[in-house]
Design a protein around this motif. Sequence first.
Motif, PDB file in Angstrom:
ATOM      1  N   ILE A  78       0.835  -1.205   0.000  1.00 33.30           N
ATOM      2  CA  ILE A  78       0.000   0.000   0.000  1.00 33.30           C
ATOM      3  C   ILE A  78       0.867   1.251   0.000  1.00 33.30           C
ATOM      4  O   ILE A  78       0.571   2.224  -0.725  1.00 33.30           O
ATOM      5  CB  ILE A  78      -0.951  -0.010   1.217  1.00 33.30           C
ATOM      6  N   ILE A  79       1.951   1.256   0.773  1.00 29.83           N
ATOM      7  CA  ILE A  79       2.863   2.409   0.790  1.00 29.83           C
ATOM      8  C   ILE A  79       3.447   2.645  -0.597  1.00 29.83           C
ATOM      9  O   ILE A  79       3.533   3.786  -1.066  1.00 29.83           O
ATOM     10  CB  ILE A  79       3.980   2.190   1.826  1.00 29.83           C
ATOM     11  N   GLU A  80       3.849   1.589  -1.258  1.00 25.18           N
ATOM     12  CA  GLU A  80       4.396   1.719  -2.612  1.00 25.18           C
ATOM     13  C   GLU A  80       3.368   2.314  -3.559  1.00 25.18           C
ATOM     14  O   GLU A  80       3.692   3.157  -4.409  1.00 25.18           O
ATOM     15  CB  GLU A  80       4.858   0.351  -3.127  1.00 25.18           C
ATOM     16  N   GLN A  81       2.113   1.911  -3.427  1.00 25.60           N
ATOM     17  CA  GLN A  81       1.052   2.399  -4.307  1.00 25.60           C
ATOM     18  C   GLN A  81       0.662   3.842  -4.006  1.00 25.60           C
ATOM     19  O   GLN A  81       0.209   4.570  -4.895  1.00 25.60           O
ATOM     20  CB  GLN A  81      -0.179   1.493  -4.194  1.00 25.60           C
ATOM     21  N   LEU A  82       0.842   4.270  -2.766  1.00 28.87           N
ATOM     22  CA  LEU A  82       0.422   5.615  -2.366  1.00 28.87           C
ATOM     23  C   LEU A  82       1.213   6.714  -3.072  1.00 28.87           C
ATOM     24  O   LEU A  82       0.753   7.861  -3.155  1.00 28.87           O
ATOM     25  CB  LEU A  82       0.559   5.780  -0.849  1.00 28.87           C
ATOM     26  N   GLN A  83       2.387   6.376  -3.589  1.00 30.56           N
ATOM     27  CA  GLN A  83       3.173   7.403  -4.280  1.00 30.56           C
ATOM     28  C   GLN A  83       2.460   7.939  -5.514  1.00 30.56           C
ATOM     29  O   GLN A  83       2.698   9.070  -5.944  1.00 30.56           O
ATOM     30  CB  GLN A  83       4.531   6.831  -4.685  1.00 30.56           C
ATOM     31  N   ALA A  84       1.537   7.143  -6.077  1.00 30.04           N
ATOM     32  CA  ALA A  84       0.822   7.565  -7.281  1.00 30.04           C
ATOM     33  C   ALA A  84      -0.566   8.134  -6.975  1.00 30.04           C
ATOM     34  O   ALA A  84      -1.319   8.471  -7.890  1.00 30.04           O
ATOM     35  CB  ALA A  84       0.686   6.378  -8.238  1.00 30.04           C
ATOM     36  N   VAL A  85      -0.903   8.253  -5.690  1.00 29.72           N
ATOM     37  CA  VAL A  85      -2.236   8.730  -5.295  1.00 29.72           C
ATOM     38  C   VAL A  85      -2.168  10.202  -4.924  1.00 29.72           C
ATOM     39  O   VAL A  85      -1.212  10.658  -4.287  1.00 29.72           O
ATOM     40  CB  VAL A  85      -2.760   7.904  -4.093  1.00 29.72           C
ATOM     41  N   GLU A  86      -3.181  10.964  -5.346  1.00 34.23           N
ATOM     42  CA  GLU A  86      -3.244  12.378  -4.983  1.00 34.23           C
ATOM     43  C   GLU A  86      -3.581  12.493  -3.494  1.00 34.23           C
ATOM     44  O   GLU A  86      -4.632  12.056  -3.038  1.00 34.23           O
ATOM     45  CB  GLU A  86      -4.304  13.099  -5.799  1.00 34.23           C
ATOM     46  N   LEU A  87      -2.659  13.102  -2.742  1.00 33.27           N
ATOM     47  CA  LEU A  87      -2.827  13.231  -1.305  1.00 33.27           C
ATOM     48  C   LEU A  87      -2.664  14.682  -0.880  1.00 33.27           C
ATOM     49  O   LEU A  87      -2.056  15.492  -1.583  1.00 33.27           O
ATOM     50  CB  LEU A  87      -1.801  12.369  -0.565  1.00 33.27           C
ATOM     51  N   GLU A 105      11.624   1.962   5.855  1.00 34.03           N
ATOM     52  CA  GLU A 105      12.542   2.034   4.709  1.00 34.03           C
ATOM     53  C   GLU A 105      11.766   2.209   3.402  1.00 34.03           C
ATOM     54  O   GLU A 105      12.134   3.002   2.537  1.00 34.03           O
ATOM     55  CB  GLU A 105      13.378   0.758   4.654  1.00 34.03           C
ATOM     56  N   THR A 106      10.659   1.480   3.268  1.00 35.95           N
ATOM     57  CA  THR A 106       9.809   1.610   2.076  1.00 35.95           C
ATOM     58  C   THR A 106       9.201   3.003   1.994  1.00 35.95           C
ATOM     59  O   THR A 106       9.135   3.605   0.918  1.00 35.95           O
ATOM     60  CB  THR A 106       8.685   0.556   2.111  1.00 35.95           C
ATOM     61  N   ALA A 107       8.761   3.533   3.138  1.00 35.39           N
ATOM     62  CA  ALA A 107       8.181   4.876   3.164  1.00 35.39           C
ATOM     63  C   ALA A 107       9.214   5.921   2.770  1.00 35.39           C
ATOM     64  O   ALA A 107       8.909   6.852   2.000  1.00 35.39           O
ATOM     65  CB  ALA A 107       7.622   5.179   4.554  1.00 35.39           C
ATOM     66  N   ASN A 108      10.437   5.790   3.249  1.00 35.65           N
ATOM     67  CA  ASN A 108      11.496   6.732   2.892  1.00 35.65           C
ATOM     68  C   ASN A 108      11.806   6.683   1.400  1.00 35.65           C
ATOM     69  O   ASN A 108      12.149   7.700   0.782  1.00 35.65           O
ATOM     70  CB  ASN A 108      12.766   6.420   3.684  1.00 35.65           C
ATOM     71  N   ARG A 109      11.667   5.484   0.809  1.00 39.73           N
ATOM     72  CA  ARG A 109      12.000   5.319  -0.598  1.00 39.73           C
ATOM     73  C   ARG A 109      10.895   5.813  -1.528  1.00 39.73           C
ATOM     74  O   ARG A 109      11.163   6.463  -2.539  1.00 39.73           O
ATOM     75  CB  ARG A 109      12.297   3.843  -0.883  1.00 39.73           C
ATOM     76  N   TYR A 110       9.645   5.518  -1.190  1.00 40.01           N
ATOM     77  CA  TYR A 110       8.556   5.781  -2.122  1.00 40.01           C
ATOM     78  C   TYR A 110       7.775   7.061  -1.828  1.00 40.01           C
ATOM     79  O   TYR A 110       7.112   7.598  -2.720  1.00 40.01           O
ATOM     80  CB  TYR A 110       7.583   4.600  -2.132  1.00 40.01           C
ATOM     81  N   LEU A 111       7.809   7.529  -0.599  1.00 38.61           N
ATOM     82  CA  LEU A 111       7.091   8.757  -0.269  1.00 38.61           C
ATOM     83  C   LEU A 111       8.097   9.892  -0.141  1.00 38.61           C
ATOM     84  O   LEU A 111       9.275   9.679   0.069  1.00 38.61           O
ATOM     85  CB  LEU A 111       6.318   8.568   1.044  1.00 38.61           C
TER      86      LEU A 111
END
Length: 367
Positions: A78-87, A105-111
């Motif tokens: 879900i974190i990886e997918q959130l990078q493409a969502v309008e927030l 670590e995933t959040a730091n990379r993708y967000l």
Amino acid sequence: MTEKIYIIGLGLIGGSIALSIKQRNPSVHILGYDINNDQVNLAKKIGAIDEISTELFPYLADIDMIFISTPVQQTIQIIEQLQAVELKQGVIITDVGSTKAKIVETANRYLNGRIKFIGGHPMAGSHKSGILAAKPHLFENAFYILTPSEYVTTEDVNKLKTVLAGTKANIIEMTPEEHDKVTGVISHFPHIVAASLVYQAENYEEQFPLMKRLAAGGFRDITRIASSNPAMWRDILLHNKEPLLQLFNEWILEMERIKQFVKDENSDQLFNYFANAKQYRDGLPEKQKGAIPSFYDLFVDVPDYPGIISEITGYLAKEEISLTNIRIIETREEIYGVLRLSFQTESDREAAIACIAKYSDYDTFII
């Protein structure tokens, strides 16, 4: 001010978070989603959420805070997918996973900086699951660990703490690495040990047919965490790999140490080994919630005769004390009491002790 919250996953944890938020601040609007339609509909009926989302990523540009209450692997996806969502700019995103390093670590990379990710782990649970088991006080007095990512400020953490105030949890901050090491020692590795003890008993069952029956008492109790969700623990072990590999090595060395004491028939070392373990264990907090959900069990020393269960439950019913489980113990080695009563809270157990003392002369014990 946090006005709109989106909760992904409305089981025991997500549902309890939602209920605690609504109880403290009913004006907060909570949007909820769950892959199970029954769960999300029940969440709406009991007032845990105000609005149902029929999709994982609805319109989220006006959402102030997002809770991801899903298993670890799904949380990472879900974190990886959130990078493409309008927030919303500055939206705070948090999770409830039992491991933190890979998630953060995933959040730091993708967000990026416009999204504030704060890892979270409420260290409380129940032996029941689903939204109907959710309670606003589930996390009361439990530790709720936060592991902020690199873009997070003190102000962001304080905003999340304000929203979580309704949980009445003890909120502490740690690095993701500290969290995974500590929970590896006191939660993850004990599950491995419990499962291995069960395997050992199973391997001996063919040779000793009475094995299963004799294991029904204390053995069943000390290995109860081996009954946890297999898929969840598979993911936890895979995502906390490095700390656990180190713990495996340390555990093997510890077993070699006690093995040598036995081999050498070193009575002094054996006595000290168990005495030191007893001293440390007896010094652990009794009424404080920890990483593994507590069982509030009470053992009652009663004669095993027809009607004893109805007698005891009758006493409890008079005082309106609720039980979660009741069992007659067949094997009693080092167990004081033939009847084991299980309660939902410490206060219920204390009330039961007073109740049984009031109506009978049966001895009660807590192990």
